[in-house]
Scaffold this motif. Structure first.
Motif, PDB file in Angstrom:
ATOM      1  N   GLU A 211       0.839  -1.195   0.000  1.00 36.81           N
ATOM      2  CA  GLU A 211       0.000   0.000   0.000  1.00 36.81           C
ATOM      3  C   GLU A 211       0.877   1.249   0.000  1.00 36.81           C
ATOM      4  N   LEU A 212       0.595   2.120  -0.922  1.00 35.30           N
ATOM      5  CA  LEU A 212       1.375   3.357  -1.067  1.00 35.30           C
ATOM      6  C   LEU A 212       0.479   4.556  -0.760  1.00 35.30           C
ATOM      7  N   MET A 213       1.062   5.546  -0.127  1.00 32.16           N
ATOM      8  CA  MET A 213       0.320   6.779   0.151  1.00 32.16           C
ATOM      9  C   MET A 213       0.532   7.736  -1.027  1.00 32.16           C
ATOM     10  N   LEU A 214      -0.566   8.050  -1.699  1.00 29.63           N
ATOM     11  CA  LEU A 214      -0.462   8.950  -2.846  1.00 29.63           C
ATOM     12  C   LEU A 214      -0.370  10.401  -2.357  1.00 29.63           C
ATOM     13  N   PRO A 215       0.012  11.296  -3.240  1.00 32.02           N
ATOM     14  CA  PRO A 215       0.154  12.711  -2.834  1.00 32.02           C
ATOM     15  C   PRO A 215      -1.132  13.309  -2.283  1.00 32.02           C
ATOM     16  N   ASN A 216      -2.273  12.792  -2.722  1.00 34.47           N
ATOM     17  CA  ASN A 216      -3.527  13.326  -2.160  1.00 34.47           C
ATOM     18  C   ASN A 216      -3.914  12.606  -0.873  1.00 34.47           C
ATOM     19  N   MET A 217      -2.944  11.913  -0.279  1.00 32.40           N
ATOM     20  CA  MET A 217      -3.112  11.201   0.995  1.00 32.40           C
ATOM     21  C   MET A 217      -4.168  10.093   0.882  1.00 32.40           C
ATOM     22  N   THR A 218      -4.216   9.477  -0.257  1.00 32.47           N
ATOM     23  CA  THR A 218      -5.107   8.331  -0.459  1.00 32.47           C
ATOM     24  C   THR A 218      -4.255   7.074  -0.588  1.00 32.47           C
ATOM     25  N   PRO A 219      -4.493   6.098   0.256  1.00 35.14           N
ATOM     26  CA  PRO A 219      -3.696   4.862   0.116  1.00 35.14           C
ATOM     27  C   PRO A 219      -4.165   4.063  -1.093  1.00 35.14           C
ATOM     28  N   ARG A 220      -3.222   3.606  -1.851  1.00 34.09           N
ATOM     29  CA  ARG A 220      -3.543   2.846  -3.054  1.00 34.09           C
ATOM     30  C   ARG A 220      -2.559   1.698  -3.218  1.00 34.09           C
ATOM     31  N   ARG A 221      -3.041   0.701  -3.934  1.00 33.08           N
ATOM     32  CA  ARG A 221      -2.138  -0.372  -4.359  1.00 33.08           C
ATOM     33  C   ARG A 221      -2.079  -0.374  -5.885  1.00 33.08           C
ATOM     34  N   LEU A 222      -0.875  -0.520  -6.389  1.00 36.37           N
ATOM     35  CA  LEU A 222      -0.667  -0.474  -7.833  1.00 36.37           C
ATOM     36  C   LEU A 222      -0.144  -1.810  -8.332  1.00 36.37           C
ATOM     37  N   LEU A 223      -0.416  -2.051  -9.595  1.00 35.88           N
ATOM     38  CA  LEU A 223       0.190  -3.178 -10.299  1.00 35.88           C
ATOM     39  C   LEU A 223       1.223  -2.605 -11.261  1.00 35.88           C
ATOM     40  N   LEU A 224       2.473  -3.003 -11.064  1.00 33.66           N
ATOM     41  CA  LEU A 224       3.547  -2.558 -11.950  1.00 33.66           C
ATOM     42  C   LEU A 224       3.809  -3.652 -12.972  1.00 33.66           C
ATOM     43  N   ILE A 225       3.708  -3.289 -14.218  1.00 35.19           N
ATOM     44  CA  ILE A 225       3.845  -4.267 -15.302  1.00 35.19           C
ATOM     45  C   ILE A 225       5.119  -3.941 -16.071  1.00 35.19           C
ATOM     46  N   ASP A 275       3.572   7.686   4.345  1.00 34.85           N
ATOM     47  CA  ASP A 275       4.435   8.756   3.865  1.00 34.85           C
ATOM     48  C   ASP A 275       4.366   8.829   2.340  1.00 34.85           C
ATOM     49  N   PRO A 276       3.760   9.878   1.795  1.00 27.89           N
ATOM     50  CA  PRO A 276       3.711   9.979   0.334  1.00 27.89           C
ATOM     51  C   PRO A 276       5.085  10.078  -0.297  1.00 27.89           C
ATOM     52  N   ASN A 277       6.086  10.385   0.496  1.00 25.09           N
ATOM     53  CA  ASN A 277       7.439  10.447  -0.037  1.00 25.09           C
ATOM     54  C   ASN A 277       8.010   9.063  -0.330  1.00 25.09           C
ATOM     55  N   ASP A 278       7.325   8.021   0.174  1.00 20.96           N
ATOM     56  CA  ASP A 278       7.811   6.658  -0.036  1.00 20.96           C
ATOM     57  C   ASP A 278       7.124   5.952  -1.195  1.00 20.96           C
ATOM     58  N   ALA A 279       6.327   6.667  -1.955  1.00 21.58           N
ATOM     59  CA  ALA A 279       5.704   6.052  -3.141  1.00 21.58           C
ATOM     60  C   ALA A 279       6.684   6.170  -4.291  1.00 21.58           C
ATOM     61  N   ARG A 280       7.675   5.301  -4.282  1.00 24.10           N
ATOM     62  CA  ARG A 280       8.761   5.381  -5.264  1.00 24.10           C
ATOM     63  C   ARG A 280       9.071   4.000  -5.826  1.00 24.10           C
ATOM     64  N   PHE A 281       9.581   4.005  -7.041  1.00 27.35           N
ATOM     65  CA  PHE A 281      10.046   2.771  -7.696  1.00 27.35           C
ATOM     66  C   PHE A 281      11.424   3.026  -8.287  1.00 27.35           C
ATOM     67  N   ALA A 282      12.143   1.952  -8.461  1.00 30.98           N
ATOM     68  CA  ALA A 282      13.416   2.013  -9.195  1.00 30.98           C
ATOM     69  C   ALA A 282      13.414   0.877 -10.206  1.00 30.98           C
ATOM     70  N   VAL A 283      13.759   1.201 -11.421  1.00 33.97           N
ATOM     71  CA  VAL A 283      13.755   0.204 -12.505  1.00 33.97           C
ATOM     72  C   VAL A 283      15.160   0.124 -13.084  1.00 33.97           C
ATOM     73  N   TRP A 284      15.613  -1.084 -13.310  1.00 31.36           N
ATOM     74  CA  TRP A 284      16.894  -1.246 -13.967  1.00 31.36           C
ATOM     75  C   TRP A 284      16.747  -2.207 -15.143  1.00 31.36           C
ATOM     76  N   THR A 285      17.742  -2.195 -15.972  1.00 30.55           N
ATOM     77  CA  THR A 285      17.654  -2.990 -17.202  1.00 30.55           C
ATOM     78  C   THR A 285      18.799  -3.992 -17.254  1.00 30.55           C
ATOM     79  N   SER A 286      18.697  -4.884 -18.197  1.00 38.92           N
ATOM     80  CA  SER A 286      19.721  -5.932 -18.309  1.00 38.92           C
ATOM     81  C   SER A 286      20.852  -5.543 -19.241  1.00 38.92           C
ATOM     82  N   SER A 287      20.729  -4.423 -19.928  1.00 34.63           N
ATOM     83  CA  SER A 287      21.760  -4.070 -20.900  1.00 34.63           C
ATOM     84  C   SER A 287      22.170  -2.609 -20.824  1.00 34.63           C
ATOM     85  N   ASP A 288      21.617  -1.902 -19.874  1.00 32.13           N
ATOM     86  CA  ASP A 288      21.843  -0.462 -19.799  1.00 32.13           C
ATOM     87  C   ASP A 288      22.444  -0.138 -18.435  1.00 32.13           C
ATOM     88  N   THR A 289      23.303   0.871 -18.374  1.00 31.52           N
ATOM     89  CA  THR A 289      23.925   1.248 -17.108  1.00 31.52           C
ATOM     90  C   THR A 289      23.085   2.252 -16.336  1.00 31.52           C
TER      91      THR A 289
END
Lengths: 569, 301
Positions: A211-225, A275-289
């Motif tokens: 569960e992530l806190m969105l900037p409008n202070m609404t908790p949401r769950r997302l599907l990352l594809i 904490d809406p500041n914690d609604a973050r993702f990090a994506v990395w790739t298999s061929s890119d730095t």
């Protein structure tokens, strides 16, 4: 004999032969009996039992062990035709079976593609099933760790059981179509089918966020594809609305080649659901730095969603192998802590700490080119981490020499990076770090990459005693956290190692072992005191098992039960 | 309870000889017909007689035996002999022996029995619903008269059927021991038609060979069974009623066989002294009841 009698005799003989031929040809039996039992990918472990998938008979057989005499009880549940994949939920209380149905459907009686969910809750030894129909066969399934959602998608190759004789793919497919299932209602509700906007990619991996806190202070769950080339975000809480908001897609473009890249993984922060500041993702790739960090902020232009991502791209100097969100000490921060992204770059034997807001990097030289890390902050005792709320990461997967494992304490990483890494007792490279459930969650089981043994790492004591095996062993950790089982797949030797004493107790079976499952045992005499049973599965004939008392395993008292999949349809 | 079929079978065995001896004594025709009074066959009627006789010439009763019959107390069986001779004058009169050996006889038959077993419990053992059996029986006429007779005997059937089940081999055998009780209506040289009831017992043995089991899984059990059928016994040779060392028959019958059902909870048959703890499999319940037919060759004497 006169001619009339001969005629009568001939007629009688012909009549009798016709009767024999008629009776010999009449009748029949269900085709089930003629289909040999599949002996690959047939057994799946649940908390209270073992599920045997019998695709030929369109059923799942649930095995439980009631009583102390190691007798086995069987329960059958129907599943769809043409099993494509089987998935066990993370808490091992549900089994998901994706079926292609009778595909292509030639008659109205032919089954549609479906997903069957089999529930076997803890402390309940009676399974129930519910089925969700789909319009098209799907070969892959992602299951929400929190048990709320599931998503079926085409993907590249089905995991688990392969369908036989089933044309799982139709003539025209939409690889960007996913099917969302809401698992919370007790009875099956129709799933929702969504076609994702695509820039040329198709879904490869699906991740359910906490569960992530969105900037409008609404908790949401997302599907990352994760598709081949981009990342799509879908609001799960509004996915079943009559007019759901569109998904948001972030294309990933290589800075060096200006071409498209392939995603290798996504890490979600979300450690503080308030904490809406914690609604973050990090994506990395298999061929890119590059490392792509995103934060959900309030939308400014398109208001159909409650959020919009901001993107930062940071060059790590090498292709990362693993990424995690961490908190490090930071004297300049008001709280004394800073959120960073830790990325392992084996090609330079370094870990890079990335400031996600400013894209500033801090390289930390590692003693070995570790490829994997996992946070063990809560498992490490003492002032090393817990009192400071800084994270501690376990590093493993290094190549060669004496890489073993290391504890990376992020307490002083920013200012004194070299002083924060401590190698532990494991001297050989390890291939994985297996979690041990409570009450021994402070332990990690580390199989040696050479296959000649494993370490039992105690994060509290920070030691890692080795246990050697004469042959390459497969390890299975009991869900109650009390012991591990080591066996050679295809061999007859099996050993229980109690985590308290690390004393191996050897037992053996008559037949080669293909898989083992440590399950809870139902005890009618003392219902509140559940024993445990170890079920060793033999993928021979119509499937056999050997049942041991998991707490006090003895070969002489074990029970062989076979064949399990020969009962009538 | 398990031994009830065996007790029943033992009762049948012990009671059969007594029944046979009790029925041997009153054989009605043998003592009443002295050998010297065998009459010559009557002459055929003159062909010039344009008036048809009241009966076909070959069925006309011979005049000679009449005084002999009057001189002798007329047993009931004599009418039977005379009647048979009227119908088939080409056959020798049974007055020579006082008994028609085509009706009162010992009989041994051997043949093939095919059963139709529609029960789903039979599916593991056959790709169709057919159970072939070898059948053998012996019987003795106990009562005869008015073209009717009653016989009892003992029969044994053995059938076995096997099939591949999901990669395993499974087979079942059935040994049926029964006491056929048979009522016959005789048709002279053609033989006879009959109805038969055969209570008895069946020993069912089922076995499955599976590579994951500690030993072949099997179960054997005795069960009550009863057959009810009807059919025709056709006399091959010799067809006359004259005494003969043996007569050959072909026969066929069809009916319904009932067999008690049982649970096929098969268990590994471990060697004695093998202390392993094992469990088997449950194939559900099975009943070998169903329609059947039988064709057999028989010899009587």
């Amino acid at each position: 004999m006169n001619p009339k009698s001969k005629k009568v005799a001939r007629s009688g003989l012909v009549g009798c032969m016709a009767l024999v031929a008629f009776l010999a040809s009449c009748g029949g039996r269900p085709s089930y009996w003629n289909d040999a039992v599949k002996t690959d990918s047939v057994a799946y472990g649940l908390a209270n039992g073992v599920a045997l998938v019998d695709d030929a008979d369109h059923r799942v057989v649930i095995l439980t062990t009631p009583g102390s005499d190691l007798q086995v009880a069987e329960q059958w549940l129907r599943i769809g035709h043409g099993v494509v994949s089987v998935t066990v939920s993370p808490d091992a209380t549900r089994l998901f079976v994706l079926s292609a149905g009778d595909w292509p459907r030639r008659t109205l009686k032919d089954e549609e593609p479906s997903m069957t969910v089999i529930d076997l809750p803890k402390d309940v030894f009676m399974a129930t099933a519910r089925r969700y129909d789909m319009s098209e066969p799907r070969g892959n399934l992602a299951v929400d760790p929190l048990g709320h959602w599931a998503a079926a998608y085409a993907g590249t190759s089905p995991s688990g059981v392969q369908a036989t004789g089933v044309a799982a793919a139709s003539f025209v497919q939409n690889p960007n179509e996913i099917v969302l299932f809401d698992l919370t209602p007790p009875s099956a509700v129709p799933p929702v089918t969504r076609t994702l906007q695509s820039f040329g990619g198709s879904p490869q991996r699906l991740v359910f966020t906490p569960e992530l806190m969105l900037p409008n202070m609404t908790p949401r769950r997302l599907l990352l594809i994760e598709t081949d080339i981009d990342l799509t975000m879908l609001d799960l809480d509004r996915a079943f609305d009559p007019s759901p908001p569109p998904e948001i897609t972030v294309p990933l473009t290589s800075k060096t080649t200006s071409g498209q890249v392939t995603t290798a993984g996504v890490a979600v922060d979300g450690r503080n659901a308030n904490d809406p500041n914690d609604a973050r993702f990090a994506v990395w790739t298999s061929s890119d730095t590059n490392l792509y960090t995103m934060q959900l902020v309030a939308p400014t232009t398109d208001l159909r969603n409650d959020f919009a991502p901001t993107i930062n791209v940071t060059d790590l100097g090498g292709v990362p192998s693993d990424v995690a969100w961490v908190e490090t000490t930071d004297a300049t921060s008001p709280t004394g802590l800073s959120l960073r992204v830790a990325a392992l770059v084996p090609s330079t034997s370094t870990a890079i700490l990335v400031d996600p807001d400013r894209s500033l990097t801090t390289p930390v030289t590692l003693p070995a080119p570790y490829q994997k890390l996992s946070l063990v902050t809560d498992l490490v005792a003492g002032a090393q981490a817990s009192t400071q709320d800084t994270d501690v990461a376990l590093l493993w997967g290094g190549q060669g020499g004496s890489s073993g494992v290391a504890l990376w304490t992020l307490k002083n990483s920013v200012m004194q990076p070299y002083a924060s890494i401590a190698t532990l007792g494991a001297t050989q490279p390890v291939s994985a770090a297996l979690d041990v459930p409570a009450p021994n969650q402070r332990l990690k089981v580390l199989p040696m990459a050479s296959g000649t043994g494993f370490y039992v790492l105690d994060l509290s004591a920070q030691n890692a005693p080795p246990l050697s095996t004469s042959l390459s062993a497969t390890l299975s950790i009991a869900p109650d956290g009390g012991r591990l089982w080591a066996y050679q797949q295809g061999g007859t030797d099996l050993a229980s190692v109690d985590f308290k004493t690390l004393n191996p107790i050897p037992v053996s079976t008559d037949l080669p072992i293909d898989s083992v499952f440590d399950i809870e045992r139902q005890d009618f005499v003392a219902p509140m005191v559940h024993g445990r049973a170890l079920i060793a599965v033999h993928n021979q004939g119509a499937i056999g098992i050997t049942v041991f008392d998991a707490l006090t395993p003895v070969t002489a008292t074990s029970r062989r039960v076979a064949p399990l999949l020969l009962e009538g349809p | 309870v398990k031994n009830q079929p065996l007790v029943f079978l033992a009762f049948l065995f012990t009671s059969m000889p007594a029944v046979g001896m009790a029925q041997d004594a009153p054989s009605p025709v043998t003592p009443a017909q002295p050998t010297p009074v065998v009459p010559a066959p009557p002459p055929l009627p003159a062909p010039v007689d344009a008036t048809p006789p009241p009966l076909p010439p070959r069925a006309e009763p011979p005049p000679a035996p009449a005084p002999v019959v009057e001189a002798t107390p007329a047993p009931v069986s004599q009418a039977i002999v005379v009647s048979a001779a009227q119908a088939y004058p080409q056959a020798e009169s049974t007055a020579a022996t006082g008994s028609d050996a085509r009706e009162s006889m010992w009989r041994i038959e051997m043949g093939f029995r095919g059963s139709y077993v529609p029960n789903a419990g039979y599916d593991p053992f056959s790709t169709n619903d057919f159970l072939p059996s070898f059948s053998v029986a012996a019987s003795r006429t106990l009562v005869a008269g008015h073209h009717l007779s009653f016989a009892a005997g003992l029969s044994w059937d053995y059938g076995r059927r096997g099939a591949e089940d999901r990669g395993d081999h499974a087979w079942i055998s059935a040994q049926r021991v029964a006491v056929p009780l048979e009522g016959r209506v005789h048709l002279g040289p053609l033989g006879y038609i009959f109805v038969r009831a055969a209570p008895g017992v069946v020993a069912e043995h089922a076995e499955v060979d599976d590579s994951s089991a500690a030993a072949p899984l099997s179960k054997t059990r005795w069960l009550f069974a009863t057959d009810v059928s009807g059919g025709l016994a056709w006399l091959l040779t010799p067809r006359s009623s004259a005494p003969a060392r043996a007569r050959l028959w072909l026969q066929a019958d069809g009916g319904y066989g009932w067999v008690a059902s049982q649970r096929l909870d098969l268990a590994p048959a471990l060697a004695s002294g093998d202390a392993r703890v094992v469990s088997g499999t449950d194939l559900g319940s099975i009943s070998l009841s169903g329609g059947f037919f039988r064709i057999a060759a028989a010899v009587s004497f």
